[in-house]
Each structure stands twice: as structure tokens, then as C-alpha cells.
Design a protein around this motif. Sequence first.
Motif, PDB file in Angstrom:
ATOM      1  N   TYR A  46       0.868  -1.184   0.000  1.00 48.75           N
ATOM      2  CA  TYR A  46       0.000   0.000   0.000  1.00 48.75           C
ATOM      3  C   TYR A  46       0.899   1.226   0.000  1.00 48.75           C
ATOM      4  O   TYR A  46       1.764   1.369   0.873  1.00 48.75           O
ATOM      5  CB  TYR A  46      -0.920   0.016   1.228  1.00 48.75           C
ATOM      6  N   GLY A  47       0.706   2.077  -1.015  1.00 47.70           N
ATOM      7  CA  GLY A  47       1.550   3.266  -1.117  1.00 47.70           C
ATOM      8  C   GLY A  47       3.008   2.908  -1.285  1.00 47.70           C
ATOM      9  O   GLY A  47       3.893   3.553  -0.700  1.00 47.70           O
ATOM     10  N   ASP A  48       3.293   1.848  -2.081  1.00 45.01           N
ATOM     11  CA  ASP A  48       4.655   1.381  -2.351  1.00 45.01           C
ATOM     12  C   ASP A  48       5.358   0.827  -1.112  1.00 45.01           C
ATOM     13  O   ASP A  48       6.578   0.624  -1.124  1.00 45.01           O
ATOM     14  CB  ASP A  48       5.506   2.505  -2.957  1.00 45.01           C
ATOM     15  N   VAL A  49       4.599   0.577  -0.046  1.00 43.18           N
ATOM     16  CA  VAL A  49       5.162  -0.009   1.166  1.00 43.18           C
ATOM     17  C   VAL A  49       4.596  -1.414   1.332  1.00 43.18           C
ATOM     18  O   VAL A  49       3.377  -1.618   1.289  1.00 43.18           O
ATOM     19  CB  VAL A  49       4.846   0.844   2.409  1.00 43.18           C
ATOM     20  N   GLU A  50       5.486  -2.393   1.510  1.00 43.95           N
ATOM     21  CA  GLU A  50       5.022  -3.763   1.712  1.00 43.95           C
ATOM     22  C   GLU A  50       4.324  -3.875   3.063  1.00 43.95           C
ATOM     23  O   GLU A  50       4.896  -3.523   4.097  1.00 43.95           O
ATOM     24  CB  GLU A  50       6.198  -4.716   1.646  1.00 43.95           C
ATOM     25  N   ILE A  51       3.063  -4.372   3.053  1.00 44.75           N
ATOM     26  CA  ILE A  51       2.305  -4.471   4.296  1.00 44.75           C
ATOM     27  C   ILE A  51       2.049  -5.910   4.718  1.00 44.75           C
ATOM     28  O   ILE A  51       1.720  -6.170   5.874  1.00 44.75           O
ATOM     29  CB  ILE A  51       0.965  -3.715   4.185  1.00 44.75           C
ATOM     30  N   HIS A  52       2.206  -6.851   3.773  1.00 49.20           N
ATOM     31  CA  HIS A  52       1.963  -8.247   4.159  1.00 49.20           C
ATOM     32  C   HIS A  52       2.565  -9.180   3.113  1.00 49.20           C
ATOM     33  O   HIS A  52       2.462  -8.947   1.909  1.00 49.20           O
ATOM     34  CB  HIS A  52       0.467  -8.536   4.278  1.00 49.20           C
ATOM     35  N   THR A  53       3.193 -10.243   3.601  1.00 44.98           N
ATOM     36  CA  THR A  53       3.681 -11.317   2.737  1.00 44.98           C
ATOM     37  C   THR A  53       2.972 -12.599   3.127  1.00 44.98           C
ATOM     38  O   THR A  53       3.004 -13.016   4.289  1.00 44.98           O
ATOM     39  CB  THR A  53       5.201 -11.511   2.873  1.00 44.98           C
ATOM     40  N   GLY A  54       2.308 -13.219   2.161  1.00 45.31           N
ATOM     41  CA  GLY A  54       1.538 -14.417   2.439  1.00 45.31           C
ATOM     42  C   GLY A  54       2.418 -15.655   2.546  1.00 45.31           C
ATOM     43  O   GLY A  54       3.621 -15.625   2.310  1.00 45.31           O
ATOM     44  N   SER A  55       1.776 -16.758   2.894  1.00 47.60           N
ATOM     45  CA  SER A  55       2.488 -18.040   2.978  1.00 47.60           C
ATOM     46  C   SER A  55       2.677 -18.615   1.582  1.00 47.60           C
ATOM     47  O   SER A  55       1.979 -18.243   0.628  1.00 47.60           O
ATOM     48  CB  SER A  55       1.694 -19.012   3.845  1.00 47.60           C
ATOM     49  N   ALA A  56       3.628 -19.510   1.451  1.00 48.90           N
ATOM     50  CA  ALA A  56       3.933 -20.115   0.154  1.00 48.90           C
ATOM     51  C   ALA A  56       2.737 -20.911  -0.366  1.00 48.90           C
ATOM     52  O   ALA A  56       2.056 -21.620   0.388  1.00 48.90           O
ATOM     53  CB  ALA A  56       5.151 -21.015   0.281  1.00 48.90           C
ATOM     54  N   ILE A  57       2.498 -20.771  -1.668  1.00 51.84           N
ATOM     55  CA  ILE A  57       1.377 -21.440  -2.325  1.00 51.84           C
ATOM     56  C   ILE A  57       1.930 -22.474  -3.305  1.00 51.84           C
ATOM     57  O   ILE A  57       2.844 -22.174  -4.089  1.00 51.84           O
ATOM     58  CB  ILE A  57       0.503 -20.429  -3.081  1.00 51.84           C
ATOM     59  N   ILE A  58       1.380 -23.683  -3.256  1.00 48.14           N
ATOM     60  CA  ILE A  58       1.758 -24.731  -4.210  1.00 48.14           C
ATOM     61  C   ILE A  58       0.676 -24.796  -5.290  1.00 48.14           C
ATOM     62  O   ILE A  58      -0.432 -25.293  -5.041  1.00 48.14           O
ATOM     63  CB  ILE A  58       1.890 -26.101  -3.521  1.00 48.14           C
ATOM     64  N   PRO A  59       0.943 -24.267  -6.487  1.00 52.50           N
ATOM     65  CA  PRO A  59      -0.089 -24.289  -7.535  1.00 52.50           C
ATOM     66  C   PRO A  59      -0.407 -25.714  -7.983  1.00 52.50           C
ATOM     67  O   PRO A  59       0.471 -26.593  -8.025  1.00 52.50           O
ATOM     68  CB  PRO A  59       0.544 -23.478  -8.670  1.00 52.50           C
ATOM     69  N   LEU A  60      -1.658 -25.933  -8.335  1.00 49.43           N
ATOM     70  CA  LEU A  60      -2.128 -27.239  -8.796  1.00 49.43           C
ATOM     71  C   LEU A  60      -2.436 -27.175 -10.285  1.00 49.43           C
ATOM     72  O   LEU A  60      -2.570 -26.096 -10.864  1.00 49.43           O
ATOM     73  CB  LEU A  60      -3.383 -27.648  -8.014  1.00 49.43           C
TER      74      LEU A  60
END
Length: 535
Positions: free
Chosen positions: A353-367
Motif C-alpha cells: 500500500y503506497g509502495d510499502v510492503e504491508i503483508h507477505t503471504g504463505s507459500a502457495i503450491i499451484p495445482l
Amino acid sequence: MAIRRYYANADNTITNAYKEDFNTRGTGSNMGQADILEVFSLYAQRDSGSAELSRILIQFPISDMSSDRTAGTIPASGSVSFILNLYNAEHTRTLPRDFYLTVAGASGSWEEGNGLDMENYSDITYGKIGSNWINRTGSTGWATAGADYYTDSSSSFKQRFELGTENLELDITTLVEQWINSGGNVLGSKDNHGLIIKLSGSYEASSSTNLAGAAESYYTKKFFARSSEFFFDRPTLEARWDSTRRDNRGNLYFSSSIVPPSENLNTLFLYNYIRGNLRDIAGNSAKVPTLQLYYSSGSVPESSARGFLNSTDDAVTTLDATRVSTGIYKAQFAVTSAAITSTYPYLVDVWTYGDVEIHTGSAIIPLTYDFSNTSPNGSYVIAMPGLKESYSRGQTERFRLYVRNKNWSPNIYTKAKSTPETLLIDSASFQIVRLSDHRIVVPFGTGSENHTLLSYDKSGNYFDLDITLLESGYSYGIKYSFYEDSLSSYREQPQMFKFKVDGNPHITIEASENTGETSGDSGGSRGFGFTLRGG
């Protein structure tokens, strides 16, 4: 779970039927405090041309619905349905069959009144408190005897009663929305004066004012009133909507040409909790975060942002989220297998948000989508590991479901995991049953409203339940139904999960016995100490 029930705050039965002497009509009688509501038509009972009718007046607290909409408790117009529910009251008299009831918005205000007598019509208002067949309030008369009501299609509804024992269940959304809008002077709005429930015109007795009426009687249809002792039989106006959230963090698929384009879209949600409460970013509902996707060999984003497709199939590397409700955002996108490599097999979502990282999610394994040689016939083991023994009214609780295939055979990896993975059911619905009499108090809602569908996230399927919907002091069971595409229908699961609803959610009283006795003392006094605890 998306159900909110509003209980009637006034109801009454009005009639022009003859009293026992067959000379005096009960037009001045009031039945506002009776625990039964009654609709009937009698033809030629007194003489060959006599017509006697009974109608219902009922009103609901629209101001509560307006407040709930302002607070975001119920969604905006167009995203919610309002269903009127009246419940059949069995009786020993004759019961009509194959008839229609009309439910219409009352066009004038009225008073509930204090009358009870539904047999001899002896509770006369005498121009004071209460409505009757002639007057709507005190000595103020209806424009037309028997109540004034709207007849336009947005304010008038019908239901057929084939057997006569059916409950009344009607979608009256168009009228309720007009009531809600009345405070804002919106074009087409109507003041809330409640409803009139009557036999449809051709089923009310033929008379000089209803020449197309019936030359036969329809006697008598009864419903439980708002003063009924039976909690689940009281009239309700029920708001229903689909609040399902399907977060594909646990089942994100690569795009494929073998599926419809809409099913190539995945959805990720972001929740902005501030000190335990959902809050809009910067307190502004117009502010939304931006999503980027990175590949990864673990849980840390690596290299530069990967390309993906937005909902209109445009190639992008950033995507503005959509605000779902206060503090909840979602982003929809499609992603191809080119987004990862054998070295970097995971995707990680990064929100800014506003070029500031606010959250990094958990790793996703695509299917990946694939064909099958067989038509699946699902068989599941399900559990509710977080289910408590009892819950308190006045609270909203989240119920989570664990699902796995019945023929699942774990390997050493799956055995060693502290939290076993759950199977996500795309279309699952729940039902609540009272155990004492097996009455269904919240039925499966898999029709147009989809109001009992379960949401899901990476941790599994879940739903939120307003415990106020349930009567305290009883035990209930939760049943589930899963949609089986191979059968084109829902299949009810055999398991039932039980819990109890307690009373007051705020205060519990614990009693401890004090005998006042010591060892060898047989003359001690007995007493009880009480401790009040906040619930």
C-alpha cells in the motif's frame, strides 16, 4: 452463514364474522394478544348470501433492518433477500385445501390492541386502543373495511397452499426495500405499516363487494402469532444472502484451456486486523492494497514480480484489490505455469500500500487441472475438532470443518505433519437440527440465496453462526451436505455434530455448598455460597 431473523413487533387478527347469535358481527373485536393468527372465509353460513372473513395484520421492525444495513450487518439492496415466514398451527377444526393467500403491504398505520378472544369476539375496542375490521386505530376507520393495502406487483405476493398444512414462506424483498428506503424519501418508497394476509380475491366469499369471489367456504387456516410460547414458530422476516468467501490459497490452480475461462480465476483474501478488529486501510473505505506474485524456493519471495492475468485477461504484474467489507480485501487473477520453475516451485503473494510492503503471504503450491478415467463418487471422513460442548446466545461463533477422503492412506510425510491437510469442499452447506424433536431449525439453504453455504480458506471450510437464532436450553446437531457434480445434486453426509445452547451469555452463577462441619463435629450448619462470573 448469512441469515438474520427479525421477529414481528405487532400482529392482530381482524374479522367480520358473525358471533354465536348469528345476528351480530364481530367487526369491533380485537385479537392483538392472541397466540394464534387466523385467515378464513365462510360462505352462506348464516343465509344464502352471507360472507364472513378473517384477515391477519402483522408488522416487523424495519428500523432495525435499516440500522443493520448502515452498520454493514446486512448487505446492500440487490445482494440480500427478505423472506416472510409464518408457521402452520395445527387445530381440530376443518382445514381448507388448494387455495392461495395474498400478502400485501398495508397502506395505513394500525394498532395491535389487547384483545384475546378468537371464539366469541368479545374483546371489543370501543373506539379505543387496537385495530379491528372497521377501525385501524382507536376511532379512526380504514378507508375500506377489512384493512387498506397496496395491490401493485412490488407490494403484493401470493402463495399456494395445496394441502393446507404448509407454512407461509414468501420472498417480499421488493416491498421491504421500499420500507427501508422510506426514511430517505427515495422515489417509489413506502412507509412501513406492515402486512395484511388474506385469502386471495377469488377465494374469499362472494359478496356484493367481491362478485368474483368463491361460492364455497375456506375454513380455517391458522398460524402461530408473535406471542406464541414456541420459539421457532414465531413469525419472522428473514434476511438471507450469500456471504461465502472462497480463498484459493489452499487450492490455487494454473490456467488451463480445458476449463471455462471463469474457472481459471483464483481469489486471495487479505484481512486487516488492528488490535483484534477489522479496519479499513487508513480508515478509508476507498483505499485498497495492491497484489504482486513472486516465485520462491520456500516461503521468501525471490527475483522480480511474476506476470499474471487479471479478471479481464490482461497481462499484469500488479493488481489492485477489491474491498469486500470493512478491512477485508480480495484479488482475482489467473496464473500460468510459466510463473514458476522447477527451482522455484512456489508462489508467494506480496501486498503493498503506497509502495510499502504491508503483508507477505504463505507459500502457495499451484495445482494443475487434469482429466479422469472415472466418474468420482465422493466418500468422506469429516470432523469438527474445534466444536465446543456448549455456546451462549447473543454471540456469533465460527465453526470449522475438517474433511478428508475416506480412502486416504497417509505416508510418512503426512503422518509427521503436525496439522493434517484438509480437503476443501467447493460447495458445502450446513443444517441445524434440534435434537429433542429432530426439528430442522436452520434448513439447508442451497437455492437462489445460498445462505448456508460454507466458506473456505487454507485451513478448511467454515461458517459463522449467530447463536441468537437458536433457543437456549436445548441441544442441537449440525449436518452437512456436499455438492457432487457427478450426480448434479447435493449429497447429505451421515455424520451429525452436537452442541448445546446455554442461556445468559453474560453472567453465570456458581453455587458451592458449605456444610460448616469439622471433623468429628456433627452439629454444623449448612449453607450455600454464590459466585457471579462474567460470561
